[in-house]
Design a protein around this motif. Structure first.
Motif, short mmCIF file in Angstrom:
data_model
loop_
_atom_site.label_atom_id
_atom_site.label_comp_id
_atom_site.label_asym_id
_atom_site.label_seq_id
_atom_site.Cartn_x
_atom_site.Cartn_y
_atom_site.Cartn_z
N HIS A 1 -28.79 26.56 -39.93
CA HIS A 1 -28.91 27.17 -38.59
C HIS A 1 -30.23 27.88 -38.35
O HIS A 1 -30.60 28.13 -37.20
CB HIS A 1 -27.79 28.20 -38.39
CG HIS A 1 -26.43 27.61 -38.48
ND1 HIS A 1 -25.95 26.70 -37.56
CD2 HIS A 1 -25.43 27.80 -39.38
CE1 HIS A 1 -24.71 26.36 -37.89
NE2 HIS A 1 -24.38 27.00 -38.98
N ASN B 1 -32.74 26.78 -35.67
CA ASN B 1 -32.29 26.65 -34.29
C ASN B 1 -32.96 27.72 -33.43
O ASN B 1 -32.81 28.92 -33.68
CB ASN B 1 -30.77 26.80 -34.24
CG ASN B 1 -30.20 26.52 -32.86
OD1 ASN B 1 -30.83 26.77 -31.85
ND2 ASN B 1 -28.98 26.01 -32.85
N PRO C 1 -22.47 30.71 -35.40
CA PRO C 1 -22.90 29.36 -35.02
C PRO C 1 -21.88 28.25 -35.30
O PRO C 1 -21.81 27.29 -34.54
CB PRO C 1 -24.17 29.14 -35.85
CG PRO C 1 -24.68 30.50 -36.11
CD PRO C 1 -23.46 31.36 -36.25
N ASP C 2 -21.10 28.39 -36.34
CA ASP C 2 -20.14 27.33 -36.70
C ASP C 2 -18.83 27.44 -35.95
O ASP C 2 -17.95 26.59 -36.13
CB ASP C 2 -19.88 27.35 -38.21
CG ASP C 2 -21.12 26.98 -38.99
OD1 ASP C 2 -21.78 25.99 -38.63
OD2 ASP C 2 -21.45 27.69 -39.96
N THR D 1 -23.22 36.27 -32.96
CA THR D 1 -22.86 34.88 -32.70
C THR D 1 -22.50 34.24 -34.03
O THR D 1 -23.17 34.46 -35.04
CB THR D 1 -24.06 34.13 -32.08
OG1 THR D 1 -24.46 34.80 -30.88
CG2 THR D 1 -23.70 32.70 -31.75
N ASP E 1 -32.18 28.90 -30.66
CA ASP E 1 -31.22 29.79 -30.00
C ASP E 1 -31.02 31.09 -30.78
O ASP E 1 -30.58 32.09 -30.22
CB ASP E 1 -29.86 29.12 -29.83
CG ASP E 1 -29.89 27.99 -28.83
OD1 ASP E 1 -30.82 27.93 -28.00
OD2 ASP E 1 -28.97 27.14 -28.88
N HIS F 1 -9.84 33.82 -32.50
CA HIS F 1 -10.30 32.46 -32.23
C HIS F 1 -9.50 31.45 -33.05
O HIS F 1 -9.04 30.42 -32.53
CB HIS F 1 -11.80 32.35 -32.54
CG HIS F 1 -12.43 31.16 -31.92
ND1 HIS F 1 -12.97 31.17 -30.66
CD2 HIS F 1 -12.61 29.90 -32.40
CE1 HIS F 1 -13.46 29.97 -30.39
NE2 HIS F 1 -13.26 29.19 -31.43
N PRO G 1 -18.10 27.76 -32.22
CA PRO G 1 -18.51 27.85 -30.83
C PRO G 1 -17.49 28.63 -30.00
O PRO G 1 -16.28 28.44 -30.12
CB PRO G 1 -18.58 26.39 -30.37
CG PRO G 1 -18.72 25.61 -31.63
CD PRO G 1 -18.00 26.39 -32.69
N GLY G 2 -18.00 29.54 -29.20
CA GLY G 2 -17.14 30.35 -28.34
C GLY G 2 -16.68 31.64 -28.97
O GLY G 2 -16.00 32.44 -28.33
N SER G 3 -17.05 31.89 -30.22
CA SER G 3 -16.66 33.13 -30.88
C SER G 3 -17.85 34.08 -30.88
O SER G 3 -18.89 33.79 -31.47
CB SER G 3 -16.21 32.86 -32.32
OG SER G 3 -15.80 34.06 -32.93
#
Length: 134
Positions: A66, A69, A20-21, A18, A71, A46, A23-25
């Motif tokens: 991050h 977080n 974090p910076d 993932t 998550d 992306h 999103p969606g990647s």
């Protein structure tokens, strides 16, 4: 630019990555190395999409931003160095004046570091680093 990433691995699965910076990647790979290499490809796709849609390019934050977080709890943190210059738009020629000694040092650096292809590339990378620092 250096983007923090977090790798997760569940039993009987590949490594998932993932960013974090961005999103969606997301990315994955059988090994950690493969997962990180695939992350560069995922970022390229992306960023191409963001560019095509006229969206702003994400800016990386520090790892520390991050790590708290939930998550990403239990993940392994790493950093990928992703060249964003192809996504910044068309190159524009400009005239700059620099002290002779500084220009000689830049040229020597470029000659001794094959990853630096040109004086312009060096100046662009140095500018991005300064802008990233805020």
């Amino acid at each position: 630019m250096k983007f923090p990433v977090v790798l997760h691995k569940d039993p009987n699965s590949d490594y998932g990555v993932t960013v974090p910076d961005v999103p969606g990647s997301f990315s994955a790979g059988v090994t950690m190395d493969e997962a990180l290499e695939n992350t560069l490809e995922a970022l390229a796709l992306h960023f191409e999409g963001l560019m095509a849609d006229g969206e702003p390019l994400p800016q990386p934050q520090s790892l520390e931003a991050h790590q708290g977080n939930p998550d990403y709890a239990g993940g392994v943190w790493a950093v990928v160095d992703f060249d964003v210059t192809p996504y910044l738009g068309k190159a524009v020629r400009f005239n700059a004046t620099l002290p002779e000694h500084l220009l000689a040092r830049i040229d020597a650096y470029v000659r001794n570091h094959p990853a630096q292809k040109s004086r312009s590339g060096f100046l662009a990378e140095a500018s991005l680093k300064m802008l990233q620092q805020g």
